[in-house]
Design a protein around this motif. Structure first.
Motif, PDB file in Angstrom:
ATOM      1  N   SER A 222       0.818  -1.215   0.000  1.00 22.85           N
ATOM      2  CA  SER A 222       0.000   0.000   0.000  1.00 22.85           C
ATOM      3  C   SER A 222       0.852   1.266   0.000  1.00 22.85           C
ATOM      4  N   HIS A 223       2.151   1.141   0.295  1.00 21.78           N
ATOM      5  CA  HIS A 223       3.029   2.313   0.328  1.00 21.78           C
ATOM      6  C   HIS A 223       3.703   2.589  -1.006  1.00 21.78           C
ATOM      7  N   LEU A 224       3.577   1.703  -1.971  1.00 23.18           N
ATOM      8  CA  LEU A 224       4.344   1.826  -3.206  1.00 23.18           C
ATOM      9  C   LEU A 224       4.102   3.153  -3.912  1.00 23.18           C
ATOM     10  N   ALA A 225       2.868   3.491  -4.161  1.00 20.00           N
ATOM     11  CA  ALA A 225       2.574   4.722  -4.905  1.00 20.00           C
ATOM     12  C   ALA A 225       3.053   5.963  -4.156  1.00 20.00           C
ATOM     13  N   SER A 226       2.849   5.998  -2.842  1.00 19.30           N
ATOM     14  CA  SER A 226       3.219   7.194  -2.082  1.00 19.30           C
ATOM     15  C   SER A 226       4.723   7.381  -2.000  1.00 19.30           C
ATOM     16  N   VAL A 227       5.506   6.289  -1.866  1.00 19.43           N
ATOM     17  CA  VAL A 227       6.950   6.456  -1.790  1.00 19.43           C
ATOM     18  C   VAL A 227       7.528   6.803  -3.158  1.00 19.43           C
ATOM     19  N   GLY A 235      16.344   7.722  -7.431  1.00 18.97           N
ATOM     20  CA  GLY A 235      15.851   6.671  -6.547  1.00 18.97           C
ATOM     21  C   GLY A 235      14.837   5.807  -7.256  1.00 18.97           C
ATOM     22  N   GLY A 236      14.642   4.612  -6.745  1.00 22.71           N
ATOM     23  CA  GLY A 236      13.660   3.710  -7.328  1.00 22.71           C
ATOM     24  C   GLY A 236      13.034   2.832  -6.265  1.00 22.71           C
ATOM     25  N   ALA A 237      11.812   2.388  -6.510  1.00 24.53           N
ATOM     26  CA  ALA A 237      11.091   1.524  -5.568  1.00 24.53           C
ATOM     27  C   ALA A 237      10.433   0.401  -6.341  1.00 24.53           C
ATOM     28  N   SER A 238      10.498  -0.814  -5.781  1.00 24.71           N
ATOM     29  CA  SER A 238       9.906  -1.984  -6.437  1.00 24.71           C
ATOM     30  C   SER A 238       9.205  -2.843  -5.395  1.00 24.71           C
ATOM     31  N   LEU A 239       8.093  -3.418  -5.801  1.00 20.43           N
ATOM     32  CA  LEU A 239       7.406  -4.395  -4.974  1.00 20.43           C
ATOM     33  C   LEU A 239       7.933  -5.771  -5.384  1.00 20.43           C
ATOM     34  N   ILE A 240       8.811  -6.336  -4.555  1.00 21.60           N
ATOM     35  CA  ILE A 240       9.451  -7.612  -4.879  1.00 21.60           C
ATOM     36  C   ILE A 240       8.415  -8.733  -4.934  1.00 21.60           C
ATOM     37  N   ARG A 248      15.955   1.920  -3.311  1.00 21.66           N
ATOM     38  CA  ARG A 248      17.369   2.295  -3.278  1.00 21.66           C
ATOM     39  C   ARG A 248      17.499   3.724  -3.788  1.00 21.66           C
ATOM     40  N   LEU A 249      18.337   4.500  -3.085  1.00 21.14           N
ATOM     41  CA  LEU A 249      18.511   5.905  -3.412  1.00 21.14           C
ATOM     42  C   LEU A 249      19.986   6.207  -3.612  1.00 21.14           C
TER      43      LEU A 249
END
Length: 279
Positions: A222-227, A235-240, A248-249
């Protein structure tokens, strides 16, 4: 042989002293608030406990040796019992200094969270000096309904003082298990001229600071879109997988990195940072 001759004989040299430290602790929820259940500490690693101000128990670790160098050994093990909330941080930025010999400094941390528990692992930055040799390992074991937020910021030299990390070794390995199953593993190894490696576009693109952030637990997705909305272009964010969110930033220096991290940590914890982050 006379007395004057004996005074010129070479004397055996003792190896430089090595710092060693260990902290073993566990906490439990007692009628709501989290309280310390067990503590054992020895050597150069200490645990401090700020005055509690809510349901979360804060633990601040401190290496009394003043930093890490060749041959130092530090070990921390923390367990959060059922329903407990534990937040661990460091009193200040940790420093890995130039190693006097080949053996690297070793730092091992193990976190265990039982059903419904939460552990926030929020150390301040680790600063690598030129010539540093540091091996770290972070092991995390979570019950199915437990949550862990893991944050590790890293700075390669203090650019404001003109420092460059041109030689050294850094190894960092994470292993996270949920209900006994490995759900996340990450390994970083930089050897030799770390500054030159970081200049490569496929590695750091000239960055001199980086951070890894991992959230494991129910509702992580649920945090993916907000982060992602808070992340800069570096920086990048992935739902493993369901319940495993990784970020990672990269940043040009520690100041910019912290400016990126603060809103992200606040978003993922729903609380202000530990006070030691702002002192």
């Amino acid at each position: 042989m006379n007395v004057s001759d004996s005074l010129t004989l070479p004397r055996p040299t003792a190896p430089p002293p090595r710092a060693q430290g260990e902290v073993l602790l566990s906490v439990q929820a007692v009628d709501g608030p989290t309280r310390l259940a067990h503590l054992r500490q020895q050597g150069s690693l200490k645990a401090l406990f700020p005055r509690p101000s809510g349901p979360v128990l804060d633990v601040v670790t401190l290496i009394t040796a003043g930093g890490l160098t060749s041959g130092d050994r530090m070990r921390l093990e923390a367990r959060a019992g059922t329903g407990a909330r534990l937040r661990l941080t460091t009193q200040a930025a940790e420093r890995a200094y130039r190693a006097a010999g080949d053996p690297p400094a070793l730092v091992e941390s193990r976190l265990v969270a039982d059903e419904g528990a939460r552990i926030d692992w929020l150390p301040q930055e680790t600063i690598l000096y030129d010539g540093a040799r540091l091996n770290r390992r972070l092991l995390v074991d979570l019950a199915p309904s437990a949550t862990a937020l893991l944050v590790e910021p890293l700075i390669f030299g203090r650019l404001a003082r003109g420092e460059q990390v041109r030689e050294g070794s850094f190894r960092d390995r994470w292993e996270v298990r949920r209900a006994g199953r490995l759900v996340f593993a990450d390994a970083l190894h930089l050897q030799g001229d770390m500054g030159r490696a970081l200049d490569r576009a496929a590695v750091g693109g000239g960055a001199r600071a980086m951070a890894s952030v991992l959230l494991v637990g129910p509702g992580a997705a649920s945090h993916l879109a907000s982060v992602r909305a808070l992340l800069p272009g570096s920086g990048g964010a992935s739902l493993i997988e369901d319940g495993v969110l990784f970020l990672r930033l990269l940043a040009p220096d520690g100041f910019v990195l912290r400016r990126m991290l603060v809103p992200l940590i606040t978003r993922l914890t729903g609380a202000a940072l530990p006070k030691v982050w702002t002192l």
